[in-house]
Design an enzyme around this catalytic site. Sequence first.
Site, short mmCIF file in Angstrom:
data_model
loop_
_atom_site.label_atom_id
_atom_site.label_comp_id
_atom_site.label_asym_id
_atom_site.label_seq_id
_atom_site.Cartn_x
_atom_site.Cartn_y
_atom_site.Cartn_z
CB CYS A 1 -0.82 0.17 1.27
SG CYS A 1 -1.65 -1.65 1.86
NE ARG B 1 3.63 1.64 -2.56
CZ ARG B 1 4.78 1.45 -2.08
NH1 ARG B 1 5.97 2.09 -2.51
NH2 ARG B 1 5.03 0.97 -0.81
CD1 TRP C 1 -2.33 -6.14 -1.69
CD2 TRP C 1 -3.00 -5.08 -3.57
NE1 TRP C 1 -2.30 -7.18 -2.60
CE2 TRP C 1 -2.85 -6.73 -3.79
CE3 TRP C 1 -3.23 -4.32 -4.65
CZ2 TRP C 1 -2.69 -7.45 -4.94
CZ3 TRP C 1 -3.39 -5.38 -6.20
CH2 TRP C 1 -3.21 -6.52 -6.04
CG ASN D 1 1.89 0.88 3.67
OD1 ASN D 1 0.69 1.05 3.47
ND2 ASN D 1 2.78 1.31 3.10
N GLY D 2 1.64 -3.19 5.96
CA GLY D 2 2.09 -4.09 6.85
C GLY D 2 1.07 -4.98 7.45
CD GLU E 1 7.09 -19.33 -13.52
OE1 GLU E 1 7.12 -18.34 -13.32
OE2 GLU E 1 6.41 -20.14 -14.13
CE LYS F 1 8.02 -15.27 -14.46
NZ LYS F 1 6.97 -16.20 -15.17
CD GLU G 1 5.90 -14.74 -18.59
OE1 GLU G 1 4.57 -14.67 -18.76
OE2 GLU G 1 6.25 -15.07 -17.39
CG HIS H 1 11.11 -41.32 -24.59
ND1 HIS H 1 10.95 -42.91 -25.18
CD2 HIS H 1 11.59 -41.44 -23.42
CE1 HIS H 1 11.47 -43.48 -23.91
NE2 HIS H 1 11.69 -42.79 -23.03
CE LYS I 1 1.09 -9.35 -12.22
NZ LYS I 1 2.40 -10.31 -12.12
#
Length: 611
Positions: free
Chosen positions: A2, A27, A75, A101-102, A483, A487, A490, A506, A606
Site C-alpha cells: 500500500c 504500486r 491493497w 502498511n504491513g 517456469e 519466463k 514470455e 523419446h 497481468k
Amino acid sequence: MCGIIGYIGYDNATPLLIEGLKKLEYRGYDSAGVAVHTGNSLEVAKAKGKLYALSEKLQKIPQLVGNLGIAHTRWATHGEPSEQNSHPILSMSGRFAVVHNGIIENYISIKEELLKKGIKFLSDTDTEVVAQLLDIYYDGDILSAVIKVINKIEGSYALGITCAERPDELIALKKASPLIVGVGEGENFIASDATAIVHRTKDIIRLEDEEVAIVKADSIKIYNKNKKEISKEIVHIDWDVAAAEKSGHEHFMIKEIMEQPKAIVNTIRPRIKDGKIVFEQDGFNLSLDDLKNINKICILACGSAYHVGCVAKYIFEKTLRTPVEVEVASEFRYMKPIVDGNTLVVAISQSGETADTLAAIKEAKDLGARVLSIVNVVGSSIATCSDNVIYTWAGPEIAVATTKAYSTQLCVIYMLANYMAEKLSRINSDLYSSYVDNLLNLPSKVEEVLKNQESIKALAKNFYDCKNVFFIGRNTDYSVSLEGSLKLKEISYIHSEAYPAGELKHGTISLIEKGTLVVALATNDALFDKMISNIKEVKARGATVLLLTTEKHRAEAESVSDYCIYIPKISDMMMPSLAVVPLQLFAYYIAYLKGCDIDKPRNLAKSVTVE
C-alpha cells in the site's frame, strides 16, 4: 504494498495528498482515503476503487481544508476492499486517524482484549487495533502512547498517525516496512516511497525500525524506543520521479525479483508461531476429520500458478502420501472430472480473478468438492467462491511476468503440506521441526542467490541472440524448468521448451544441434548422477549446457557443462524457491539485452479475466 503520504505545512493538505497518492498508483491498490485536520477536528473521506472515485467524493466536501493530513492507497490484506476497511482508520472516539502498511500479526488477540473492554470496531482490518490502542494509551503524552503501542503490537508496519487534539504535528513510525520523512522548507512530509514527495522535496530521512518521528511544519524530532531523541542524517535524492516509482530499478520486474525475500517473509512469518505452522488468521476451517477424509487432492491453475501446482504434486505426495492431480484450469471443465466430497481442490491464482480457474472451481463445487484457494488479492472472486482461502500477502505485482507471486505461492504450498502432515501424524516431529527451520531460513537463502545478479547478467550476454532454448530437469527440477522456460519466452520472445530430462531420448533430442542452449537443473542430490548422464547426451550432440546446481557438486558440474550457476543448499522440498530465482534473472537480462518491453510483453495481460 500500500501507499502512505502525510503532509504538514503552509499549504492546503488535501490536493497535495491526492497528488502524492497518484504518484503511488503504480504500486496497485483497491481503495483510497484521506484524513485532514481542519483546525477543529479530523475529517475523513474514503472510497473503494481508484483515485478518481475519491476525488469525486472530495469535490462534494468543500470543508476538507487544512494544513495537516495523511492519506493512503490500500491493497487489502485483512478485510475485503470496501469504504469501511479503507484507510485512514479512526479510533472509536474519532480522536486518532491511522494509515498503515504491513501486517499486525497479533491483532486478533489484541482485538479480543479490546472488545472485552467495550471497544467497538467498525472495520475488519488489523490496523484498527492500533487506532484503538492509541485512544486508550493517550493521556496528553503522544510519544509515550506510541511507545506503548510499539511494545504491544507484533509484525511489520509503517504507520502514519494524526491526533485531533494535536493539530500541529504528524507522527510516523515503522518496523520491517519502509517509511521516510521528507524535509521541506516550512513544510514536511512522511511517505512509504519517495515517489509521493520527490516533486516537493528531494531531502529525506530514512526511519529505522521502532524509531518514532514527530513531524511539525518547522521541525522534525526522531526518538528511539526508549524515548531518547536521536540525530538522523538527511539524504538528498538525485534520481528522477520515474526512477523513484521503481525504487531506482529500471523495470518493475527486476524490482519485484529483488523484493522476493521480503515477500517471502510476509507470507511465512505470520504463520509460524512457537515452532508450529498455523493458519488460524486465515480462517482455516478444515477439521482433523475433514483432513482424514481427503482421499485425493486436485490442483487447478493456469500459467505460472500451474507450475507451482506441478511442484506441489511432488511435495504433497511425498509428505502426505495422498494422490495429487494437477490440471490446467481451462481444460478441467471439459474433461468430465472425477472429484467428489472427499476431494480437496486447491486453486492457485495471483489475482484471484483468473476466469478459467474461477469456472473450474465452480465446476468442482458442483461436484461436491471442497475448495481451498491460494491467492494474493483479498476479496477477489476466487477467494469469495472458495471454502477456505490462504492469502500469499505478496503485495501488488506490477510486471506482467510473475516473480514474487510465484515464490510466495510456493511458500504456501510448503506450509500447507507440512501443516496437513503434522495434523495427520504423517511426519515425525524432528523432520517437521527441520522443515519449519528451513522455512524461516528461506528468505536469507534467496537473498544469497540474488547476490549473483551480476554474474547472471554476464551469462545472459552469451545467449540473448538464441533462437531456441531447452530446459531439462527431473522431479521438482522439471517443474521449476517449466517456469524458467515460460519466463524466458514470455518476456524475450525466444522459443523455449521444458522437458523431463528422461524424455529427451523419446524424441526431443532430435532437435538438439551444435550450439543449441540447454539449461539443465540438477539440485536434487538423489538424481544428480542421472542428470549428468542426460547432460552428456545433449553435449554429445553439440549442445551448449548451462547447469544450475548446488555448490556441493561444483567439481563434477564444471567437468560436464559449459557454464554453471550455483545456489546454496536447503531442504530438497524447498529447493524450487532457490532454483527459480536465477532463472528469473536470466530471463530478465536476456530480454533486457534484446531491448524488449519487459514489464508489458506483447499480447499478454497481468490477469486473464476472459476464457
